[in-house]
Design a protein around this motif. Structure first.
Motif, PDB file in Angstrom:
ATOM      1  N   TRP A 204      -9.261 -56.108 -56.266  1.00 28.22           N
ATOM      2  CA  TRP A 204      -9.847 -55.877 -57.587  1.00 28.22           C
ATOM      3  C   TRP A 204     -11.190 -55.164 -57.484  1.00 28.22           C
ATOM      4  CZ3 TRP A 204      -9.024 -55.046 -62.379  1.00 28.22           C
ATOM      5  CH2 TRP A 204     -10.031 -55.199 -63.336  1.00 28.22           C
ATOM      6  N   SER A 205     -12.001 -55.588 -56.528  1.00 32.42           N
ATOM      7  CA  SER A 205     -13.316 -54.967 -56.331  1.00 32.42           C
ATOM      8  C   SER A 205     -13.155 -53.509 -55.890  1.00 32.42           C
ATOM      9  CB  SER A 205     -14.106 -55.751 -55.290  1.00 32.42           C
ATOM     10  OG  SER A 205     -15.379 -55.186 -55.107  1.00 32.42           O
ATOM     11  N   GLN A 206     -12.177 -53.241 -55.035  1.00 26.27           N
ATOM     12  CA  GLN A 206     -11.913 -51.864 -54.604  1.00 26.27           C
ATOM     13  C   GLN A 206     -11.450 -51.009 -55.778  1.00 26.27           C
ATOM     14  OE1 GLN A 206      -9.408 -51.570 -51.100  1.00 26.27           O
ATOM     15  NE2 GLN A 206     -10.298 -53.436 -50.230  1.00 26.27           N
ATOM     16  N   PHE A 207     -10.627 -51.605 -56.635  1.00 28.47           N
ATOM     17  CA  PHE A 207     -10.157 -50.859 -57.798  1.00 28.47           C
ATOM     18  C   PHE A 207     -11.312 -50.514 -58.724  1.00 28.47           C
ATOM     19  CE2 PHE A 207      -8.730 -51.010 -62.270  1.00 28.47           C
ATOM     20  CZ  PHE A 207      -7.866 -49.916 -62.261  1.00 28.47           C
ATOM     21  N   ARG A 208     -12.194 -51.458 -58.976  1.00 26.92           N
ATOM     22  CA  ARG A 208     -13.314 -51.242 -59.895  1.00 26.92           C
ATOM     23  C   ARG A 208     -14.327 -50.246 -59.351  1.00 26.92           C
ATOM     24  NH1 ARG A 208     -16.405 -56.393 -61.222  1.00 26.92           N
ATOM     25  NH2 ARG A 208     -17.666 -54.832 -62.304  1.00 26.92           N
ATOM     26  N   HIS A 209     -14.654 -50.353 -58.063  1.00 22.94           N
ATOM     27  CA  HIS A 209     -15.777 -49.590 -57.524  1.00 22.94           C
ATOM     28  C   HIS A 209     -15.367 -48.332 -56.759  1.00 22.94           C
ATOM     29  CE1 HIS A 209     -18.483 -52.785 -58.736  1.00 22.94           C
ATOM     30  NE2 HIS A 209     -17.726 -53.676 -58.118  1.00 22.94           N
ATOM     31  N   ILE A 210     -14.092 -48.205 -56.424  1.00 25.33           N
ATOM     32  CA  ILE A 210     -13.647 -47.011 -55.694  1.00 25.33           C
ATOM     33  C   ILE A 210     -12.616 -46.227 -56.506  1.00 25.33           C
ATOM     34  CG2 ILE A 210     -12.523 -46.132 -53.626  1.00 25.33           C
ATOM     35  CD1 ILE A 210     -13.581 -48.553 -52.116  1.00 25.33           C
ATOM     36  N   THR A 211     -11.504 -46.899 -56.831  1.00 22.62           N
ATOM     37  CA  THR A 211     -10.395 -46.188 -57.476  1.00 22.62           C
ATOM     38  C   THR A 211     -10.775 -45.679 -58.860  1.00 22.62           C
ATOM     39  OG1 THR A 211      -8.829 -47.603 -56.278  1.00 22.62           O
ATOM     40  CG2 THR A 211      -7.971 -46.333 -58.148  1.00 22.62           C
ATOM     41  N   MET A 212     -11.252 -46.569 -59.724  1.00 17.07           N
ATOM     42  CA  MET A 212     -11.549 -46.179 -61.098  1.00 17.07           C
ATOM     43  C   MET A 212     -12.579 -45.051 -61.199  1.00 17.07           C
ATOM     44  SD  MET A 212      -9.952 -47.359 -63.760  1.00 17.07           S
ATOM     45  CE  MET A 212     -11.160 -47.344 -65.075  1.00 17.07           C
ATOM     46  N   PRO A 213     -13.728 -45.143 -60.510  1.00 15.09           N
ATOM     47  CA  PRO A 213     -14.698 -44.047 -60.632  1.00 15.09           C
ATOM     48  C   PRO A 213     -14.166 -42.704 -60.137  1.00 15.09           C
ATOM     49  CG  PRO A 213     -15.739 -46.002 -59.699  1.00 15.09           C
ATOM     50  CD  PRO A 213     -14.269 -46.268 -59.715  1.00 15.09           C
ATOM     51  N   LEU A 214     -13.315 -42.728 -59.095  1.00 15.92           N
ATOM     52  CA  LEU A 214     -12.856 -41.485 -58.494  1.00 15.92           C
ATOM     53  C   LEU A 214     -11.647 -40.878 -59.198  1.00 15.92           C
ATOM     54  CD1 LEU A 214     -13.354 -42.268 -54.694  1.00 15.92           C
ATOM     55  CD2 LEU A 214     -14.783 -40.882 -56.199  1.00 15.92           C
ATOM     56  N   ILE A 215     -11.010 -41.631 -60.080  1.00 15.82           N
ATOM     57  CA  ILE A 215      -9.900 -41.051 -60.851  1.00 15.82           C
ATOM     58  C   ILE A 215     -10.269 -40.953 -62.339  1.00 15.82           C
ATOM     59  CG2 ILE A 215      -8.185 -41.976 -59.233  1.00 15.82           C
ATOM     60  CD1 ILE A 215      -7.427 -44.056 -61.372  1.00 15.82           C
ATOM     61  N   TRP A 216     -11.559 -41.082 -62.621  1.00 10.82           N
ATOM     62  CA  TRP A 216     -11.988 -41.097 -64.017  1.00 10.82           C
ATOM     63  C   TRP A 216     -11.653 -39.794 -64.733  1.00 10.82           C
ATOM     64  CZ3 TRP A 216     -12.696 -44.155 -67.767  1.00 10.82           C
ATOM     65  CH2 TRP A 216     -13.410 -43.784 -68.903  1.00 10.82           C
ATOM     66  N   GLU A 217     -11.749 -38.674 -64.054  1.00 10.25           N
ATOM     67  CA  GLU A 217     -11.434 -37.399 -64.688  1.00 10.25           C
ATOM     68  C   GLU A 217      -9.972 -37.363 -65.123  1.00 10.25           C
ATOM     69  OE1 GLU A 217     -13.230 -34.672 -65.660  1.00 10.25           O
ATOM     70  OE2 GLU A 217     -14.883 -36.051 -65.281  1.00 10.25           O
ATOM     71  N   GLN A 218      -9.072 -37.852 -64.272  1.00 11.46           N
ATOM     72  CA  GLN A 218      -7.653 -37.892 -64.632  1.00 11.46           C
ATOM     73  C   GLN A 218      -7.402 -38.855 -65.786  1.00 11.46           C
ATOM     74  OE1 GLN A 218      -8.779 -37.746 -61.523  1.00 11.46           O
ATOM     75  NE2 GLN A 218      -7.906 -35.754 -60.946  1.00 11.46           N
ATOM     76  N   ILE A 219      -8.136 -39.945 -65.828  1.00 13.86           N
ATOM     77  CA  ILE A 219      -7.990 -40.907 -66.925  1.00 13.86           C
ATOM     78  C   ILE A 219      -8.418 -40.261 -68.237  1.00 13.86           C
ATOM     79  CG2 ILE A 219      -8.909 -43.062 -67.886  1.00 13.86           C
ATOM     80  CD1 ILE A 219      -8.972 -44.181 -65.053  1.00 13.86           C
ATOM     81  N   LYS A 220      -9.538 -39.543 -68.221  1.00 17.08           N
ATOM     82  CA  LYS A 220     -10.008 -38.880 -69.436  1.00 17.08           C
ATOM     83  C   LYS A 220      -8.994 -37.858 -69.929  1.00 17.08           C
ATOM     84  CE  LYS A 220     -14.056 -37.377 -68.153  1.00 17.08           C
ATOM     85  NZ  LYS A 220     -15.407 -36.745 -68.246  1.00 17.08           N
TER      86      LYS A 220
END
Length: 301
Positions: A204-220
């Motif tokens: 969960w911590s890896q998802f919040r601090h690594i995955t989510m920030p680095l795929i934010w452009e694709q999410i937007k």
């Protein structure tokens, strides 16, 4: 001279790709928009050669029409429901198929993507069958847990029918956005996760601090695309599953109301005005979304 010749060839090569696309865009997008804007100022049946210029009367009528307000509310209901449902499920499955080393991940990717290659007409017919009160799968499944046969008319309740449109639209969109998320996640260097594991960070911590920030452009990009396609493309599923907004216009959306007014009741000028409203609503919503989701992009080094 050689430099100028190379520059000219390069510019001609680039223009050979840009100009045809620009022409198609003007013919099939810009020109129809201009025509719709022009027709929205007229009282015209769409069938007659005669039309009467009435200025902004169609737009004034739109703001007085209670069905339009309901349709806009339904459009935004579907927007919010689809954004939440699709993004949560697509991101979850993307993380599961890339970070958890599941066996047969390629098979699951193909299975999830199947709804995206199926025609929306087929999806509407399929889910109509699922919701069918007599022979539908949903009632048959629920009947397994009751003493008597369940015969709920899922598309017949005015207060809840709009909710029944969310499952098919979410189901149809998960695969495409899951692939986008997977493409973003696999490009994250494995060393980031290895360092996080060494530091004792959980999934969960890896998802919040690594995955989510680095795929934010694709999410937007995914969220904006869902919003635009929903505001402009919900007409088909509404037309197929609820016969154009039934019962009693409770599932009416702007696209289906445009179709009714322009092509069933022959108020083409009013329908064109509704089309212009769809464009304005889509543009305003997109601009607001881009401002709300504006966040500094984290670059990978």
């Amino acid at each position: 001279m050689k430099t100028n010749s190379k520059t000219l060839k390069r510019n001609l090569f680039i223009a050979s790709f840009i100009i045809p696309t620009f022409v198609f865009f003007c013919v099939f997008t810009i020109y129809p928009v201009i025509q719709a804007l022009q027709k929205s100022f007229y009282d015209w049946s769409g069938m007659s050669e005669n039309s009467e210029f009435i200025g902004f009367d169609n737009f004034v009528e739109i703001f007085k029409d209670p069905i339009v307000l309901r349709a806009i509310g339904n459009d935004y209901f579907l927007v919010v429901g689809k954004v939440i449902g699709i993004m949560i499920l697509a991101t979850f499955f993307a993380v599961a198929l890339t970070r958890f080393n599941l066996k047969g991940s390629g098979f699951f990717r193909a299975i999830f993507f199947i709804p995206n290659v199926i025609s929306v007409v087929v999806i509407g017919v399929l889910w109509n069958f699922i919701y069918n009160p007599q022979i539908g799968f949903l009632n048959a499944f629920l009947s397994l847990f009751t003493d008597k046969k369940v015969d709920i008319t899922w598309l017949g309740f005015p207060q809840h029918t709009i909710w029944m449109l969310l499952p098919p639209t979410i189901w149809a969109g998960i695969g495409f956005y899951m692939i986008l998320m997977i493409a973003a996640i696999v490009n994250i260097p494995a060393s980031y996760y290895e360092a996080a594991n060494i530091d004792g960070a959980g999934q969960w911590s890896q998802f919040r601090h690594i995955t989510m920030p680095l795929i934010w452009e694709q999410i937007k990009v995914s969220i904006v695309n869902i919003v635009i396609t929903t505001l402009n493309g919900s007409f088909v599923i509404v037309q197929l599953m609820t016969n154009g907004g039934q019962p009693d216009n409770t599932t009416q959306v702007m696209g289906s109301y445009l179709y009714r007014m322009a092509f069933q009741q022959y108020h083409f000028g009013y329908g064109a005005a509704i089309g212009v409203m769809i464009l304005i609503v889509s543009l305003i919503t997109t601009l607001i979304l881009q401002r709300v989701m504006r966040q500094e992009t984290i670059e990978m080094h």
